[in-house]
Scaffold this active site. Structure first.
Site, PDB file in Angstrom:
ATOM      1  CB  THR A 131     -21.845  34.783 -51.244  1.00 30.26           C
ATOM      2  OG1 THR A 131     -21.002  34.648 -52.385  1.00 30.26           O
ATOM      3  CG2 THR A 131     -21.293  35.916 -50.390  1.00 30.26           C
ATOM      4  CE1 TYR A 155     -23.432  39.297 -52.700  1.00 28.32           C
ATOM      5  CE2 TYR A 155     -21.765  37.864 -53.667  1.00 28.32           C
ATOM      6  CZ  TYR A 155     -23.030  38.045 -53.141  1.00 28.32           C
ATOM      7  OH  TYR A 155     -23.888  36.984 -53.058  1.00 28.32           O
TER       8      TYR A 155
END
Ligand code: UDP
Length: 343
Positions: A131, A155
């Site tokens: 990501t 995250y």
């Protein structure tokens, strides 16, 4: 219990086999379908915590958790994949700030379980869903793959750790090669509306906006209007799900042709602000839904734009849908289908 769906393609014993973790989720399911259409044999391994059984439109589904190492090992041993694609993960920035351990377990520890199982089974090709959140607040835009990794939320940190596992493994183990794809903001749906995003509690901007247009939510909140951007809202590089799926197929072809380990950004190289997305959502839906400007959401960088020269050059990736209106239109068609009850 495993579900079996047969097709002429999966019965072709010569086809290359790909095991897909998280194949019942939003991105994984689009890639499973694309793999099926390209002639691969596919097995999805998914615990259905956020994914949907109905979203697995090709190959076999094993309902299992990455915490269940015996089932994982048995599944890999039975299927004998040529490559593994690892999508299964928790993906919400805001939730990760409040539940960091969930993210380190689901994204880092489970990635480790998978890598151990994959290596024990002698599988040596893996494609990993990473990501743009690994970059945090990048100092330079667009962000190249060499930019310092400095995640600002759990995250991003959990994915950065898994990238590190992969890099260290590839360094130590000559036979093992991987591609990590750093996704920017994935959005839109299959242009034929066979698949789309279908979470119980969607948090992503485009889905929230369109569900607000449909009256499922009373209003859309815009998280922060005081960012150092032209209109004060965050800028993101939105990439259509079909282009992202194609990037996975390109990465797979590359690895199956003896490509060596690489990391690529997946984005178009330009972005849109939250306000611009809201405006397009109103235009595409034809509904002037209510928008409320609120405080910033924790963990959000102001601007994320991908430099994508590397994936274009190394994998020959050629995006087809660099068009915000198309992204919104396919997402809207999917939302309309969901609201009528998919069939
Ligand atoms: N956002 C927003 N309202 C929402 C959901 C998201 O203003 O209901 C903003 C969010 O703060 C971020 C951008 O939209 O600036 C994209 O967020 P999203 O959750 O879609 O993706 P992320 O960039 O976190 O992966």
């Amino acid at each position: 219990m495993p579900t079996h769906r047969s097709s002429l393609i999966t019965q072709n014993s010569c086809a290359r086999r790909v095991l897909v973790t998280g194949g019942a989720g939003y991105i994984g399911s689009h890639v499973v379908l694309a793999l099926g259409e390209a002639g691969y044999q596919v097995l999805t391994y998914d615990n259905l915590s956020t994914g949907n059984r109905d979203a697995v439109l090709h190959g076999e589904l094993v309902v299992g958790d990455l915490a269940d190492k015996p089932l994982l090992a048995q599944t890999i041993a039975d299927f004998q994949p040529d490559a593994v694609m690892h999508f299964a993960a928790s993906i919400e920035v805001g939730e990760s700030v409040n539940k960091p351990l969930k993210y380190y377990r689901n994204n880092s520890v489970h990635a480790l379980n998978l890598l151990e199982a994959v290596r024990e089974a002698g599988v040596n090709r893996l494609i990993f869903s990473s990501t743009a959140a690994v970059y945090g607040n990048p100092l330079e835009l667009p962000v190249t793959e060499d930019t310092l990794l400095a995640p600002i939320n759990p995250y991003g940190a959990s994915k950065m750790m898994s990238e590190r596992f992969l890099a260290d493994l590839a360094q130590a183990d000559e036979a093992f090669e991987y591609v990590a794809l750093r996704y920017f903001n994935v959005a839109g749906a299959d242009p034929q509306s066979r698949l789309g995003q279908d979470y119980a509690n969607p948090t992503h901007l485009i889905t929230r906006a369109l569900k607000t247009a449909l009256g499922i939510f009373p209003k859309l909140q815009v998280f922060g209007t005081d960012y150092p951007t032209a209109d004060g809202t965050c800028i993101r590089d939105y990439i259509h799900i079909s282009d992202l799926a194609q990037a996975h197929l390109d990465a797979l072809t590359y690895l199956l042709n003896d490509g060596t380990s690489q990391i690529f950004n997946c984005g178009y190289g330009h972005g849109f602000s939250v306000r611009e997305v809201v405006s397009m959502a109103r235009q595409v839906s034809g509904i002037d839904f209510i928008v409320e400007e609120t405080d910033r959401r924790e963990g959000d960088p102001a601007e994320l734009i991908a430099a994508n020269a590397q994936i274009r050059r190394e994998l020959g990736w050629q995006p087809q849908h660099d068009d915000l209106e198309f992204i919104l239109r396919t997402a809207w068609d999917w939302e309309l289908k969901l609201s009528k009850g998919r069939n």
